[in-house]
Scaffold this motif. Structure first.
Motif, PDB file in Angstrom:
ATOM      1  N   LEU A 131      -0.559  -1.655   6.065  1.00 51.58           N
ATOM      2  CA  LEU A 131       0.461  -0.726   5.582  1.00 51.58           C
ATOM      3  C   LEU A 131      -0.127   0.688   5.396  1.00 51.58           C
ATOM      4  CD1 LEU A 131       3.372  -0.621   4.493  1.00 51.58           C
ATOM      5  CD2 LEU A 131       2.485  -1.257   2.255  1.00 51.58           C
ATOM      6  N   TYR A 132      -1.273   0.734   4.751  1.00 52.45           N
ATOM      7  CA  TYR A 132      -1.930   2.024   4.495  1.00 52.45           C
ATOM      8  C   TYR A 132      -2.267   2.725   5.817  1.00 52.45           C
ATOM      9  CZ  TYR A 132      -5.258   5.389   2.569  1.00 52.45           C
ATOM     10  OH  TYR A 132      -5.912   6.542   2.215  1.00 52.45           O
ATOM     11  N   GLY A 133      -2.772   1.949   6.757  1.00 53.78           N
ATOM     12  CA  GLY A 133      -3.095   2.500   8.078  1.00 53.78           C
ATOM     13  C   GLY A 133      -1.866   3.099   8.742  1.00 53.78           C
ATOM     14  N   LYS A 134      -0.747   2.411   8.610  1.00 52.15           N
ATOM     15  CA  LYS A 134       0.475   2.908   9.243  1.00 52.15           C
ATOM     16  C   LYS A 134       0.951   4.191   8.565  1.00 52.15           C
ATOM     17  CE  LYS A 134       1.884  -1.361  11.315  1.00 52.15           C
ATOM     18  NZ  LYS A 134       2.230  -2.730  10.925  1.00 52.15           N
ATOM     19  N   ILE A 135       0.862   4.233   7.249  1.00 56.59           N
ATOM     20  CA  ILE A 135       1.286   5.440   6.523  1.00 56.59           C
ATOM     21  C   ILE A 135       0.372   6.613   6.877  1.00 56.59           C
ATOM     22  CG2 ILE A 135       1.546   6.475   4.216  1.00 56.59           C
ATOM     23  CD1 ILE A 135       2.314   3.584   3.243  1.00 56.59           C
TER      24      ILE A 135
END
Ligand code: OSB
Ligand code: MG
Length: 368
Positions: free
Chosen positions: A110-114
């Protein structure tokens, strides 16, 4: 990252061939996948447990219990900024490493996508390709194993690991060496022996094995140190290492000279990064172990294997090694030299999750 809700899928995947270890046979996997939703972003995690407490004391149901009763409610009540803020949030939960890891994995994705960064970049991975090794289960007879080894070598796998148990050990290794004197070879006992069996390991010393993985009890450290003093071949612990503290203890007392890291066995990527730092400090080589992961777990493991202290061939094979169906849109392939490329095209896991496929294969879905 504010978590709005979590979706749980249980996906049934048939294995191409049954996989037999000293603790049992796997015919199919029922895999728990979790998707965390934050606004328009989704982060995925794969739980590595089995239905029963065979490899570890955790099961898929125990993970669902811990995740739904504790982790998700706590996560919804907090607003963590970075995935490394998560381990302190769940610190009160003792054990249950695999349950914790599954959610941490989803948070990294999730963090990577954000942030529009892939996992490899987020954790400081350096390698563009990782070394692929294959793990071969116990077979009905030696000729079947030999043909599987031949096949694996032709495909390019850089090292062969075989599972052993009493009655399927020294003689099998001898026969492999008669056929292949030079290949990188190792054995994994999954805790099938006791210290009184030390002659077996002394006999194995003659066959130039890279290492002997987890010969003794799954919770033991001290007997492994005693055994290591009696044999030349390095011992590599798997089951016994559930945290960086276990790793430090095992290295300090001489119970392990190499460590098999399954990030989910040690509660997640943050703890894995600590083991990576320890490994640099004490000069112990690491490699990634596997649990027959589908694409989501495999993508995570491949990104982690790109860290510099992962120096030995991993239990990371092509996606098609175990399965005929894939839940990611870019299944992993190995080149002829036995390397798998670390994907960086997509943020987070580096590959795209095939949600339609997951929905098709899933027999249970739950949202909280
Ligand atoms: O001990 O490494 C192990 C599979 C299931 C349970 C335990 C183990 C294994 C493997 C397979 O060796 C590794 C893989 O995913 O290819
Ligand atoms: Mg193992």
């Amino acid at each position: 990252m504010k978590i709005d809700y979590a979706t749980f899928y249980t996906v049934k995947m048939a294995l191409k061939n049954p996989f037999r270890t000293s603790f049992g046979i796997m015919q199919e996997r029922e895999i728990l996948l979790i998707c965390l939703q934050s606004g328009d972003f989704k982060g995925w995690g794969e739980c590595i447990t089995e239905k029963g407490p065979w490899y570890s004391s955790e099961t898929t149901d125990s993970c669902i219990h811990i995740i739904t009763k504790f982790i998700i409610p706590w996560l919804k009540g907090s607003n963590i900024e970075h995935p490394t803020d998560y381990p302190p949030l769940v610190k009160r939960i003792r054990g249950n490493q695999m349950a914790k890891a599954c959610i941490e994995d989803a948070l990294w994705d999730l963090y990577g996508k954000i942030e529009e960064k892939c996992l490899k970049t987020l954790i400081g991975g350096e390698k563009q390709h990782i070394e692929a090794g294959i793990s071969l289960g116990i077979q009905k007879d030696f000729s079947i194993l030999l043909s599987k080894i031949k096949d694996a070598l032709e495909q390019g796998y850089q090292r062969i690991k075989i599972k052993i148990e009493p009655g399927w050990d020294v003689d099998i290794v001898k026969q492999i060496r008669d056929n292949y004197p030079e290949i990188k070879l190792m054995v994994d006992a999954n805790s099938a022996y006791r210290l009184k069996d030390k002659e077996i390991f002394q006999a194995l010393d003659r066959y130039d094995l890279m290492m002997i993985e987890q010969p003794l009890q799954y919770y033991d450290i001290i007997d492994h140190a005693t055994l290591q003093k009696e044999i030349q071949t390095p011992i590599c612990l798997d089951e016994s290492i559930k945290s960086v503290d276990d790793a430090r203890t095992a290295v300090e007392i001489g119970a392990t000279r190499i460590i098999n890291v399954k990030p989910s066995r040690v509660s997640g990527i943050t703890e894995t990064l600590k083991i990576h730092e320890l490994a640099k400090l004490v000069n112990v080589p690491l490699w990634i172990g596997g649990m027959l992961e589908t694409g989501i777990g495999r993508a995570k493991n491949i990104a982690v294997a790109s860290l510099s202290s992962f120096k030995l061939p991993n239990d990371l094979s092509e996606s098609s090694r175990y399965y005929t169906e894939f839940i990611i849109k870019q299944p992993f392939k190995m080149n002829k030299e036995g390397f798998i490329r670390v994907p960086e095209e997509f943020p987070g896991l580096g590959v795209q999750v095939d949600e339609e496929k997951i929905k098709q294969l899933s027999n249970k879905k739950m949202e909280i």
